[in-house]
Scaffold this motif. Structure first.
Motif, PDB file in Angstrom:
ATOM      1  N   ILE A 188      -5.548   5.279   3.123  1.00 41.57           N
ATOM      2  CA  ILE A 188      -4.159   4.447   2.839  1.00 41.57           C
ATOM      3  C   ILE A 188      -4.476   3.200   3.860  1.00 41.57           C
ATOM      4  O   ILE A 188      -4.282   3.604   4.937  1.00 41.57           O
ATOM      5  N   ILE A 189      -4.579   2.146   3.504  1.00 39.47           N
ATOM      6  CA  ILE A 189      -4.629   0.976   4.576  1.00 39.47           C
ATOM      7  C   ILE A 189      -3.414  -0.047   4.157  1.00 39.47           C
ATOM      8  O   ILE A 189      -3.366  -1.038   3.548  1.00 39.47           O
ATOM      9  N   ALA A 223       1.004  -1.151  -0.046  1.00 34.01           N
ATOM     10  CA  ALA A 223      -0.117   0.070   0.137  1.00 34.01           C
ATOM     11  C   ALA A 223       0.946   1.278  -0.101  1.00 34.01           C
ATOM     12  O   ALA A 223       0.536   2.477   0.559  1.00 34.01           O
ATOM     13  N   VAL A 224       2.005   1.203  -0.630  1.00 36.37           N
ATOM     14  CA  VAL A 224       2.770   2.189  -0.565  1.00 36.37           C
ATOM     15  C   VAL A 224       2.725   3.304  -1.750  1.00 36.37           C
ATOM     16  O   VAL A 224       2.659   2.881  -3.035  1.00 36.37           O
ATOM     17  N   ILE A 225       2.765   4.473  -1.631  1.00 39.03           N
ATOM     18  CA  ILE A 225       2.741   5.276  -2.643  1.00 39.03           C
ATOM     19  C   ILE A 225       4.448   5.943  -2.605  1.00 39.03           C
ATOM     20  O   ILE A 225       4.514   6.839  -1.975  1.00 39.03           O
ATOM     21  N   SER A 272       5.209   3.851   7.181  1.00 39.07           N
ATOM     22  CA  SER A 272       5.109   3.623   5.742  1.00 39.07           C
ATOM     23  C   SER A 272       3.713   4.366   5.600  1.00 39.07           C
ATOM     24  O   SER A 272       3.575   4.927   4.294  1.00 39.07           O
ATOM     25  N   VAL A 273       2.608   4.070   6.191  1.00 41.26           N
ATOM     26  CA  VAL A 273       1.435   4.793   5.974  1.00 41.26           C
ATOM     27  C   VAL A 273       1.393   6.159   6.163  1.00 41.26           C
ATOM     28  O   VAL A 273       0.945   6.981   5.309  1.00 41.26           O
ATOM     29  N   GLN A 274       2.228   6.561   7.232  1.00 44.42           N
ATOM     30  CA  GLN A 274       2.455   8.132   7.307  1.00 44.42           C
ATOM     31  C   GLN A 274       3.032   8.701   6.142  1.00 44.42           C
ATOM     32  O   GLN A 274       2.599   9.792   5.773  1.00 44.42           O
ATOM     33  N   HIS A 332      -6.817   9.652   5.142  1.00 40.99           N
ATOM     34  CA  HIS A 332      -6.932   8.694   6.288  1.00 40.99           C
ATOM     35  C   HIS A 332      -5.817   7.983   6.240  1.00 40.99           C
ATOM     36  O   HIS A 332      -5.730   7.281   5.015  1.00 40.99           O
ATOM     37  N   GLY A 333      -5.161   7.528   7.481  1.00 45.27           N
ATOM     38  CA  GLY A 333      -4.224   6.309   7.174  1.00 45.27           C
ATOM     39  C   GLY A 333      -4.776   5.352   8.279  1.00 45.27           C
ATOM     40  O   GLY A 333      -4.887   5.308   9.646  1.00 45.27           O
ATOM     41  N   LEU A 334      -4.718   4.060   7.802  1.00 46.32           N
ATOM     42  CA  LEU A 334      -5.175   2.876   8.718  1.00 46.32           C
ATOM     43  C   LEU A 334      -4.418   1.708   8.705  1.00 46.32           C
ATOM     44  O   LEU A 334      -3.515   1.648   7.417  1.00 46.32           O
ATOM     45  N   VAL A 335      -4.281   0.823   9.588  1.00 46.61           N
ATOM     46  CA  VAL A 335      -3.539  -0.631   9.458  1.00 46.61           C
ATOM     47  C   VAL A 335      -4.626  -1.558   9.627  1.00 46.61           C
ATOM     48  O   VAL A 335      -5.548  -1.373  10.745  1.00 46.61           O
ATOM     49  N   VAL A 336      -4.595  -2.560   9.156  1.00 51.25           N
ATOM     50  CA  VAL A 336      -5.674  -3.739   9.075  1.00 51.25           C
ATOM     51  C   VAL A 336      -4.936  -4.940   9.561  1.00 51.25           C
ATOM     52  O   VAL A 336      -3.737  -5.294   9.115  1.00 51.25           O
ATOM     53  N   ASP A 337      -5.587  -5.639  10.339  1.00 53.25           N
ATOM     54  CA  ASP A 337      -4.838  -6.987  10.714  1.00 53.25           C
ATOM     55  C   ASP A 337      -5.309  -8.122  10.034  1.00 53.25           C
ATOM     56  O   ASP A 337      -6.698  -8.255   9.645  1.00 53.25           O
ATOM     57  N   PRO A 338      -4.606  -8.533   9.127  1.00 53.41           N
ATOM     58  CA  PRO A 338      -4.917  -9.567   8.105  1.00 53.41           C
ATOM     59  C   PRO A 338      -5.656 -10.994   8.416  1.00 53.41           C
ATOM     60  O   PRO A 338      -6.025 -11.654   7.577  1.00 53.41           O
ATOM     61  N   SER A 339      -5.453 -11.230   9.622  1.00 51.93           N
ATOM     62  CA  SER A 339      -6.250 -12.391  10.131  1.00 51.93           C
ATOM     63  C   SER A 339      -7.574 -12.377  10.520  1.00 51.93           C
ATOM     64  O   SER A 339      -8.589 -12.902  10.334  1.00 51.93           O
TER      65      SER A 339
END
Ligand SMILES: [Zn+2]
Length: 185
Positions: A93-94, A66-68, A143-145, A164-171
């Motif tokens: 951005i997640i 998810a990198v720009i 990285s999200v920042q 917005h900047g978020l992080v998701v738990d893939p499980s």
């Protein structure tokens, strides 16, 4: 049977039995948003379900990590097209935990490329620092920042678009907000 044959066989039945009817929508995102997320296979169905996104709800741009990377690369262009042409009004951005881009060393990719016959000359490019370009990030939060900053500071981003900047738990699909875009408008 090859992968492609398998896909095409399924596809014929899919079309013939009109399964597509359940997915009919328009190109304009119903929820007026554009999401940048990782190509991680665990997120393919999980992320939209975890966000209550149905077909047609959002523009979704997928890229490793998810990198720009660049303000004038194809991801940023996609975001601008989503905003100006497709009526997106918010950007999310997640990134995600346990991402393959976390700690990715370009040396590993370069070694593997060489082992598969890529010549040294191909690893030198005047326009691109290839080892840097093939590197991942040290922390998904950082990285999200960075990606949020690239979008927020973009000279072509119009006023009034929360990023917005978020992080998701893939499980579990659990979302954590790192940057609430409404706070910095
Ligand atoms: Zn990832």
């Amino acid at each position: 049977m090859s992968l492609l044959t398998d896909i095409l066989k399924h596809n014929q039945n899919f079309v013939k039995s009109r399964e597509y009817e359940a997915y009919r929508t328009t190109k304009f995102p119903e929820k007026k948003m554009v999401v940048v997320s990782c190509m991680d296979t665990r997120l393919t169905e999980l992320l939209p379900k975890a966000m209550n996104l149905a077909n047609g709800d959002a523009k979704i741009v997928k890229t490793a990590g998810a990198v720009i990377t660049h303000p004038f690369g194809s991801v940023m262009r996609s975001i601008l097209v989503a905003i100006y042409e497709l009526n997106a009004r918010e950007v999310l951005i997640i990134g995600h935990h346990d991402c393959g881009m976390t700690g990715l060393k370009s040396e590993n990719i370069i070694d593997k490329a060489k082992a598969r016959g890529i010549k040294d000359e191909a690893l030198v490019n005047v326009d691109v620092d290839i080892p840097l370009w093939l590197s991942g990030f040290s922390s998904v939060e950082e990285s999200v920042q960075n990606s949020v900053d690239v979008v927020r500071n973009h000279p072509l981003l119009p006023e009034g678009i929360p990023v917005h900047g978020l992080v998701v738990d893939p499980s579990t699909g659990e979302l954590e907000v790192l940057i609430d875009g409404y706070l910095s408008m």
